[in-house]
Enzyme design. Structure first.
Site, PDB file in Angstrom:
ATOM      1  N   HIS A 159      64.776  54.810  25.957  1.00  0.00           N
ATOM      2  CA  HIS A 159      63.517  54.488  26.646  1.00  0.00           C
ATOM      3  C   HIS A 159      62.987  53.120  26.176  1.00  0.00           C
ATOM      4  O   HIS A 159      62.000  53.052  25.446  1.00  0.00           O
ATOM      5  CB  HIS A 159      62.522  55.606  26.319  1.00  0.00           C
ATOM      6  N   GLU A 187      65.186  51.734  31.253  1.00  0.00           N
ATOM      7  CA  GLU A 187      65.718  52.772  30.358  1.00  0.00           C
ATOM      8  C   GLU A 187      67.087  53.260  30.825  1.00  0.00           C
ATOM      9  O   GLU A 187      67.174  54.052  31.781  1.00  0.00           O
ATOM     10  CB  GLU A 187      64.737  53.938  30.350  1.00  0.00           C
TER      11      GLU A 187
END
Ligand SMILES: O=P(O)(O)OC[C@H]1O[C@H](O)[C@H](O)[C@@H](O)[C@@H]1O
Length: 361
Positions: free
Chosen positions: A189, A293
């Site tokens: 992320h 991500e």
């Protein structure tokens, strides 16, 4: 435990050393220190001032700096460094679940756990020029097994390359002894620091299908040119290319993200309303960050007992702007200053040629 910094042998010796290191296990060069709220973090220092930091809590990279000590990742000024809250920023590890794609807490629990340093990981083929890396490991606790009843070993190598590129290599092995497979979704992320979100565009996701988390995860197709940002975005691009460019026009900086073993890519910016609703995020901070991500979301990864999956993220920051459509940093248009320099050198060369001709004739 800090390994002694490698001596800096002369180039031929360095080459010889590098050659031998391909056969010998590499001793990582890192330093373990206390970070925010007394949480331990590992410092990685590369050549020419490059650096990175990774907290043992969540195995979360929270800093990646270039050779001008500029911070390339975003960490919120309101981030909470206190378990069980995840640190807001850097590169949280989403495992064994991405988002709400399952019945665990959002993004699973790997980012909320204390990892340990793995001093003796199974060999991992690496570029022998990489000296600064650390291996971390997570195994499930009894508590974890109650919420996700699978045994696993999750090894993460964070490495700083000789040119300051940052790589994260995950190896997840199913160590179930009851013969059961397990499936999971996953993401790195990554929060990129950007000058101004309205000056940023992303190349590589044009025309890709995506699930729109703002529209009930419905499937759409992206339009045909680079993505720009004018409002909240939360999209899971499916079967995305292995290379994605995040171009910060104002900083004349392009992040090149390369992913392996991760078919999808999530793009997220909370924008103003959601930013205000997040306790650990400044109201205006959405202007200075963008999450891209690398992930495995649409098709969960399934491992049989004994099987191991590898997923890798490599990041580099290229100080130039791209021609549209070219993702290869080597084909970038040099900045104007370089072009001016080239022109002045060509003119100077012409003057010398004429002077030498005059002498010879
Ligand atoms: O606040 P977090 O749990 O860290 O999640 C932050 C964001 O992560 C991902 O980008 C998801 O796609 C978003 O839906 C989510 O809001």
């Amino acid at each position: 435990m800090a390994a002694p910094p490698p001596s800096s042998p002369s180039p031929p010796a360095a080459a010889a050393a590098a050659a031998t290191q391909q056969t010998q296990p590499q001793t990582p060069f890192y330093e373990l220190v206390k970070g925010n709220s007394g949480l331990e973090k590992v410092l990685l220092r590369g050549t020419r001032g490059f650096s990175a930091e990774v907290y043992l809590y969540g195995a979360q990279v929270t800093s990646w700096k270039n050779d001008h000590a500029e911070e390339l990742l975003f960490v919120s000024s309101k981030a909470i460094f206190k378990p069980p809250k995840a640190i807001r920023g850097g590169i949280p590890i989403c495992f064994p679940q991405f988002g709400t794609h399952g019945n665990l807490e959002q993004h699973g629990f790997a980012r909320n756990r204390l990892w340990t340093i793995d001093d003796n990981p199974p060999p991992l083929p690496v570029n022998p020029a990489i000296k600064s890396f650390v291996d971390l490991i997570l195994r499930p606790s009894d508590e974890d097994l109650k919420i996700w009843p699978h045994s696993f070993e999750f090894r993460l190598r964070v490495a700083l390359g000789p040119n300051g590129d940052l790589s994260l290599t995950s190896r997840i092995r199913n160590t179930n002894t009851d013969g059961r497979s397990f499936s999971y979704t996953f993401a790195y992320h990554t929060y990129f620091s950007v000058s101004d979100i309205s000056e940023v565009r992303v190349e590589g996701l044009e025309t890709m299908d995506y699930l729109d988390n703002l529209k009930g995860k419905e499937r759409f197709t992206e339009q045909g040119d680079a993505i720009v940002f004018e409002s909240e975005i939360d999209k899971v691009y499916l079967a995305a290319p292995s290379k994605i460019a995040i171009i910060d026009h104002e900083k004349k900086r392009t992040f090149v993200l390369t992913k392996e073993g991760l078919p999808d890519a999530v793009v997220w910016n909370p924008w103003d309303k959601k930013a205000k609703a997040m306790q650990d995020f400044g109201d205006g901070e959405y202007k200075h960050m963008l999450c891209v991500e690398p992930a495995a979301v649409e098709k969960p990864i399934t491992l049989k007992p004994g099987e191991e999956w590898k997923g890798r993220l490599a990041l580099s920051a290229v100080p130039s702007s791209y021609c549209s459509g070219q993702l290869d940093p080597l084909k970038t248009v040099p900045p104007a200053s370089t072009l001016e320099r080239i022109i002045s050198l060509v003119n100077e060369f012409d003057q010398w040629t004429q002077a030498i001709r005059a002498l010879v004739v």
